[in-house]
Motif scaffolding. Structure first.
Motif, PDB file in Angstrom:
ATOM      1  N   LEU A  27      11.867  97.457 113.357  1.00 34.42           N
ATOM      2  CA  LEU A  27      12.060  98.543 114.317  1.00 34.42           C
ATOM      3  C   LEU A  27      10.794  99.383 114.451  1.00 34.42           C
ATOM      4  N   SER A  28      10.108  99.656 113.348  1.00 38.52           N
ATOM      5  CA  SER A  28       8.897 100.469 113.423  1.00 38.52           C
ATOM      6  C   SER A  28       7.833  99.782 114.278  1.00 38.52           C
ATOM      7  N   GLN A  29       7.729  98.461 114.161  1.00 39.32           N
ATOM      8  CA  GLN A  29       6.774  97.741 115.002  1.00 39.32           C
ATOM      9  C   GLN A  29       7.144  97.857 116.471  1.00 39.32           C
ATOM     10  N   ARG A  30       8.438  97.803 116.736  1.00 41.63           N
ATOM     11  CA  ARG A  30       8.899  97.948 118.127  1.00 41.63           C
ATOM     12  C   ARG A  30       8.563  99.339 118.654  1.00 41.63           C
ATOM     13  N   LEU A  31       8.769 100.385 117.830  1.00 44.50           N
ATOM     14  CA  LEU A  31       8.456 101.746 118.265  1.00 44.50           C
ATOM     15  C   LEU A  31       6.954 101.916 118.494  1.00 44.50           C
ATOM     16  N   ILE A  32       6.146 101.270 117.660  1.00 40.40           N
ATOM     17  CA  ILE A  32       4.690 101.324 117.830  1.00 40.40           C
ATOM     18  C   ILE A  32       4.293 100.674 119.141  1.00 40.40           C
ATOM     19  N   GLU A  33       4.859  99.516 119.413  1.00 40.20           N
ATOM     20  CA  GLU A  33       4.518  98.807 120.646  1.00 40.20           C
ATOM     21  C   GLU A  33       4.981  99.560 121.879  1.00 40.20           C
ATOM     22  N   LEU A  34       6.049 100.347 121.740  1.00 36.66           N
ATOM     23  CA  LEU A  34       6.548 101.143 122.858  1.00 36.66           C
ATOM     24  C   LEU A  34       5.775 102.451 123.038  1.00 36.66           C
ATOM     25  N   GLY A  35       4.872 102.745 122.111  1.00 39.01           N
ATOM     26  CA  GLY A  35       4.067 103.956 122.211  1.00 39.01           C
ATOM     27  C   GLY A  35       4.819 105.224 121.864  1.00 39.01           C
ATOM     28  N   LYS A  36       5.889 105.107 121.072  1.00 37.37           N
ATOM     29  CA  LYS A  36       6.663 106.289 120.684  1.00 37.37           C
ATOM     30  C   LYS A  36       5.938 107.016 119.540  1.00 37.37           C
ATOM     31  N   ASP A  37       5.840 108.343 119.653  1.00 33.70           N
ATOM     32  CA  ASP A  37       5.154 109.099 118.606  1.00 33.70           C
ATOM     33  C   ASP A  37       6.006 110.233 118.039  1.00 33.70           C
ATOM     34  N   ASN A  38       7.287 110.245 118.409  1.00 37.71           N
ATOM     35  CA  ASN A  38       8.171 111.315 117.950  1.00 37.71           C
ATOM     36  C   ASN A  38       9.095 110.821 116.839  1.00 37.71           C
ATOM     37  N   TRP A  39       8.543 110.002 115.950  1.00 40.32           N
ATOM     38  CA  TRP A  39       9.337 109.486 114.831  1.00 40.32           C
ATOM     39  C   TRP A  39       8.460 109.401 113.587  1.00 40.32           C
ATOM     40  N   GLU A  40       9.092 109.367 112.450  1.00 43.94           N
ATOM     41  CA  GLU A  40       8.388 109.170 111.193  1.00 43.94           C
ATOM     42  C   GLU A  40       9.288 108.381 110.255  1.00 43.94           C
ATOM     43  N   MET A  41       8.685 107.773 109.260  1.00 46.29           N
ATOM     44  CA  MET A  41       9.457 106.959 108.323  1.00 46.29           C
ATOM     45  C   MET A  41       9.098 107.321 106.893  1.00 46.29           C
ATOM     46  N   ALA A  42      10.135 107.510 106.068  1.00 48.61           N
ATOM     47  CA  ALA A  42       9.962 107.747 104.635  1.00 48.61           C
ATOM     48  C   ALA A  42      10.502 106.528 103.893  1.00 48.61           C
ATOM     49  N   VAL A  43       9.705 105.995 102.981  1.00 47.95           N
ATOM     50  CA  VAL A  43      10.127 104.809 102.233  1.00 47.95           C
ATOM     51  C   VAL A  43      10.276 105.171 100.757  1.00 47.95           C
ATOM     52  N   TYR A  44      11.189 104.478 100.094  1.00 50.92           N
ATOM     53  CA  TYR A  44      11.517 104.773  98.699  1.00 50.92           C
ATOM     54  C   TYR A  44      11.383 103.480  97.896  1.00 50.92           C
ATOM     55  N   PRO A  45      10.246 103.310  97.219  1.00 48.33           N
ATOM     56  CA  PRO A  45       9.894 102.021  96.612  1.00 48.33           C
ATOM     57  C   PRO A  45      10.849 101.521  95.533  1.00 48.33           C
ATOM     58  N   VAL A  46      11.559 102.431  94.847  1.00 48.16           N
ATOM     59  CA  VAL A  46      12.398 101.972  93.721  1.00 48.16           C
ATOM     60  C   VAL A  46      13.890 101.973  94.061  1.00 48.16           C
ATOM     61  N   GLU A  47      14.239 102.245  95.316  1.00 50.53           N
ATOM     62  CA  GLU A  47      15.654 102.420  95.636  1.00 50.53           C
ATOM     63  C   GLU A  47      16.259 101.219  96.354  1.00 50.53           C
ATOM     64  N   ASP A  48      17.498 100.919  95.955  1.00 55.78           N
ATOM     65  CA  ASP A  48      18.333  99.930  96.613  1.00 55.78           C
ATOM     66  C   ASP A  48      19.108 100.641  97.738  1.00 55.78           C
ATOM     67  N   HIS A  49      20.205 100.042  98.189  1.00 53.18           N
ATOM     68  CA  HIS A  49      20.954 100.631  99.301  1.00 53.18           C
ATOM     69  C   HIS A  49      21.533 101.995  98.933  1.00 53.18           C
ATOM     70  N   GLY A  50      22.154 102.065  97.762  1.00 53.71           N
ATOM     71  CA  GLY A  50      22.640 103.345  97.283  1.00 53.71           C
ATOM     72  C   GLY A  50      21.607 103.960  96.358  1.00 53.71           C
ATOM     73  N   PHE A  51      21.058 105.097  96.744  1.00 55.76           N
ATOM     74  CA  PHE A  51      20.021 105.721  95.926  1.00 55.76           C
ATOM     75  C   PHE A  51      20.573 106.099  94.554  1.00 55.76           C
ATOM     76  N   VAL A  52      19.684 106.073  93.552  1.00 54.69           N
ATOM     77  CA  VAL A  52      20.054 106.391  92.184  1.00 54.69           C
ATOM     78  C   VAL A  52      19.279 107.593  91.664  1.00 54.69           C
ATOM     79  N   GLU A  53      18.000 107.636  91.953  1.00 54.05           N
ATOM     80  CA  GLU A  53      17.144 108.669  91.367  1.00 54.05           C
ATOM     81  C   GLU A  53      17.326 110.018  92.068  1.00 54.05           C
ATOM     82  N   PRO A  54      17.566 111.093  91.300  1.00 55.05           N
ATOM     83  CA  PRO A  54      17.649 112.427  91.902  1.00 55.05           C
ATOM     84  C   PRO A  54      16.407 112.790  92.709  1.00 55.05           C
ATOM     85  N   SER A  55      15.226 112.326  92.256  1.00 56.10           N
ATOM     86  CA  SER A  55      13.999 112.640  92.987  1.00 56.10           C
ATOM     87  C   SER A  55      14.014 112.025  94.384  1.00 56.10           C
TER      88      SER A  55
END
Length: 789
Positions: free
Chosen positions: A740-768
């Motif tokens: 989806l992010s590649q699609r938004l880039i190709e569409l020239g959309k700039d009103n979005w941002e993405m946060a990624v969580y390297p250690v998390e599965d579908h249900g988050f575990v870490e309080p941080s």
């Protein structure tokens, strides 16, 4: 005077901002949940009904432990020592018909407890793992499976007999392979030279031939599986038939999810699920006739409607649809108590049909007793999944079976006479039935229902052949009951909208009051006045009344902005009167309301708890009525609760993240901002078991996937979008948001941002991770929905 008047609006604004504060913060509520206290779960009773055991944590241990309460001293909660906990473990525990005897395996022994005499005895020792321990129709005899075969122990004679002869190998070719093989030169020469060796060899051959002749004359039968492994091997109570399952898994390509933060320091691939459109796995049910020494398999060819095409084929007039026998999944046979009858639940792989059938044990033919057809998909409480399960069994009269069905539009309990075919609904009405079971004397049903209100759960008793239901619980909210073995007491895990779960004890009588046994909330948690959200309904554009939880701020704090929360899982209920499994989101909604936001939490179309039509309201169009319900919720807030146009945000995780994307891509005029958490972006990339029910498969029904997947609507993004996703999500893969992010880039959309969580599965575990994610969500709403001065 004029200067004072000019300063007045600024002063009022500052006062309003000062009042729009909260004692809560994201850092505070997203800590390890232990700060809230300890709450009981998984209650179970001792055999004598004098103790309740449950998971709890009074000592701030790393994880919950087993605790107990003695009914003689209910004020005392004590931690169970590991030696006592070990003694409670009785795997594969099975009772006889009146529950007076229980058999189970412990180490290498098979034991039997006499419940009335309070005595235990070892029946026999066994050298291999044991499964499927069961009393037979003659309760002096006990069947068990071991080493791929069935054995019967006779309690009177103390003898053990092997009753099946199954080999996982292949059937030998005709003749003696050793005898027919060409003798080599060395062996021929050796036998010619050495007379004693020759004589011994001849004696061995004669002995073997004699043993073979005895076996053949005795008519010994062996069933060879040809390398296939059997499961669910069981003996009929009358000892005339054995049945088993052969499972052949389909070969489908799985998706690799990279783990960039593996402890090894290397990127390691996690082998996860395949995508929707799987080839079906195959389940065969074999019948081993112990009298005729033969094995044959259940046939599904004559199931009514087995070749029926789904209704959606009309949307593809250009395609030729072949009428063919659909793939079917079969459950293990369920025998009547006397063993003379057996029923099998069959499901089409497309899940549009469920047949409850009686199997002719002498031929393997199926006779349909009940067919439930749903052009969307068969489902609902107690109806079971693709591999069986759900409510299904026999009454002790050997004539009536019981099951649940959504035939009326709501999941109810039914009886059916297998001789006459007469079916009777034991419950009826616009409510659902959950987890019915028979009393030990088989004279009553115990069941949980939503009869009082879709947002409440209560426990009932009802005569076995139907009649008036007696409501046993009375506390408003959720009453999750575990009945004591003597059926005199109820252990209740009870919670309310703003009160987490606690353990209660009640007599098994109508009108008795429940006694509270635990009080797990911490003083810190109790210090805040958690809201009891209003349960409301608003009109949808198609006239449906949509249930929702409404959080209203104080008039002095109201800022004109609103946030709509979209629960995950699709088929889940969150508008109810008990403590939500979304407790972090609940606390966040209290924080938002403190800050002046109006919050709406909707049980949109496809949510659980409201019957078949609500459950299947998204069939072939996810992002249809489930999305329009969010839009209509926003209109309700504008019209009824003083929310300002242009100041509405939306957020949710998983299915809620999917709806958030669809909302921002298709209704930017309604939703200014949204946070899409762990969201599906293209349903063709999700799993088969969930998606194929709702959208069929992308190969057969591409229209459904095209109109249901956010990635196709990304060009419509107008508002402000936050995407958040765990990178080791093995449910909704990180690949979804990468594409989806590649699609938004190709569409020239700039009103979005993405946060990624390297250690998390579908249900988050870490309080941080929770803290970081929800700080971003709050920042998004504060910066885009509130007025700037």
């Amino acid at each position: 005077m004029q200067r004072k008047l000019l300063l007045l609006p600024i002063l009022l604004l500052l006062l309003a901002e000062a009042s729009a504060q909260s004692n809560l913060s994201v850092d505070y509520i997203m800590r390890d949940p232990k700060w809230m206290g300890t709450f009981p779960s998984s209650p179970k009773w001792s055999d004598d009904s004098k103790q309740i055991y449950f998971q709890y944590n009074l000592n701030a241990d790393p994880a919950d432990s087993l605790y107990k309460i003695e009914l003689a001293n209910p004020a005392q909660i004590s931690k169970v020592h590991w030696t006592e906990e070990k003694s409670l473990s009785k795997p594969q525990s099975t009772f006889n018909s009146d529950y007076s005897l229980r058999i189970y395996r412990k180490d290498n022994s098979i034991l039997m407890d006499d419940q009335k005499k309070k005595a235990s005895a070892t029946l026999f020792d066994w050298f291999e793992p044991v499964s499927n321990l069961s009393f037979l129709a003659d309760e002096n005899r006990i069947a068990f499976s071991s080493g791929g075969n069935i054995y019967v122990f006779d309690r009177t004679t103390k003898s053990i007999n092997k009753v099946t002869n199954i080999s996982t190998g292949s059937k030998p070719a005709g003749g003696d392979t050793a005898k027919d093989a060409k003798t080599g030169f060395v062996e021929t020469e050796n036998l010619a030279l050495l007379g004693v060796v020759r004589e011994r060899k001849e004696a061995q051959d004669k002995s073997k031939a004699y043993r073979e002749s005895i076996r053949e004359n005795a008519g010994e039968f062996t069933y060879y599986t040809g390398g296939k492994n059997l499961s669910n091997l069981q003996l009929s109570p009358d000892e005339k038939f054995a049945t088993f399952s052969i499972f052949t898994p389909a070969t489908n390509k799985n998706t690799a999810v990279p783990n960039y933060v593996d402890a090894s320091g290397y990127t390691e691939d996690l082998n996860t699920r395949s995508k929707v459109g799987n080839s079906p796995s195959k389940i065969e049910i074999g019948i081993y006739d112990l009298t005729r020494d033969t094995v044959y398999f259940v046939s599904v060819t004559d199931l009514p409607g087995i070749k029926d095409l789904p209704d959606y084929v009309k949307d593809y007039p250009e395609k030729t649809w072949e009428e063919k026998e659909r793939s079917v999944t079969l459950s293990s046979p369920v025998f009547s108590p006397d063993g003379k009858h057996a029923i099998i639940q069959a499901r089409s792989f497309d899940n549009k049909d469920r047949w409850i059938t009686e199997v002719n044990l002498e031929t393997g033919e199926l006779k349909t007793l009940d067919r439930q057809r749903d052009e969307a998909w068969v489902g609902g409480p107690g109806v079971g999944g693709g591999f069986g399960g759900g409510t299904l069994g026999w009454l002790p009269d050997n004539q009536h079976i019981y099951f649940q069905s959504e035939e009326s539009g709501y999941s109810h309990l039914y009886l059916l006479n297998v001789t006459t075919g007469v079916k009777k609904a034991l419950t009826s009405g616009k409510f659902e039935v959950f987890s019915p079971f028979l009393s030990k004397d088989k004279k009553s049903w115990y069941l949980t229902t939503s009869e009082v209100d879709p947002g409440e759960r209560h426990f009932y008793r009802m005569p076995v052949l139907g009649g008036a239901m007696e409501k046993l619980t009375s506390m408003t909210g959720n009453n999750d009951v575990t009945l004591s073995p003597d059926e005199k007491k109820l252990a209740i895990i009870y919670s309310y909208s703003n009160i987490p779960a606690e353990l209660y004890l009640q007599d098994n009588k109508v009108g008795t009051k429940a006694q509270k046994l635990t009080a797990g909330q911490s003083e810190e948690f109790k210090a805040y006045n958690w809201r009891d959200p209003q349960l409301v309904k608003f009109a949808a554009q198609d006239g449906a009344q949509v249930p929702a939880r409404l959080y209203l701020p104080e008039a002095s704090k109201k800022n004109g902005a609103a946030v709509i929360f979209v629960h995950g899982a699709g088929y889940l209920q969150n508008v109810h009167k008990w403590w939500s499994s979304y407790f972090r989101e609940y606390m966040f909604h209290n924080l938002l309301t403190d800050l002046g936001y109006t919050v709406l939490d909707i049980d949109y179309r496809a949510s659980a708890g409201y019957g078949r039509d609500w459950r299947t309201g998204i069939y072939r169009h996810m992002g249809g009525k489930d999305l329009s319900d969010q839009v209509d919720g926003a209109k309700f807030l504008l019209a009824e609760h003083g929310v300002t146009p242009g100041k509405i945000g939306i957020y949710g995780g998983s299915y809620g993240g999917f709806i958030t994307l669809m909302a921002l891509f298709n209704h930017g005029d309604v939703f200014t901002s949204g946070a899409a958490l762990r969201s599906v972006t293209d349903w063709a990339h999700y799993n088969h078991g969930y998606t194929a029910n709702i959208l069929n498969t992308p190969e057969e029904d591409p229209i459904a996937y095209r109109r249901s997947s956010p990635i196709y609507f990304a060009e419509g993004l107008q508002g402000n979008l936050l995407i958040a996703h765990g990178m080791v999500d093995v449910n909704v893969h990180f690949q979804d948001v990468v594409r989806l992010s590649q699609r938004l880039i190709e569409l020239g959309k700039d009103n979005w941002e993405m946060a990624v969580y390297p250690v998390e599965d579908h249900g988050f575990v870490e309080p941080s991770s929770w803290t970081d994610e929800y700080k971003r969500i709050l920042k998004l709403f504060n910066s885009t929905l509130l007025d700037k001065e």
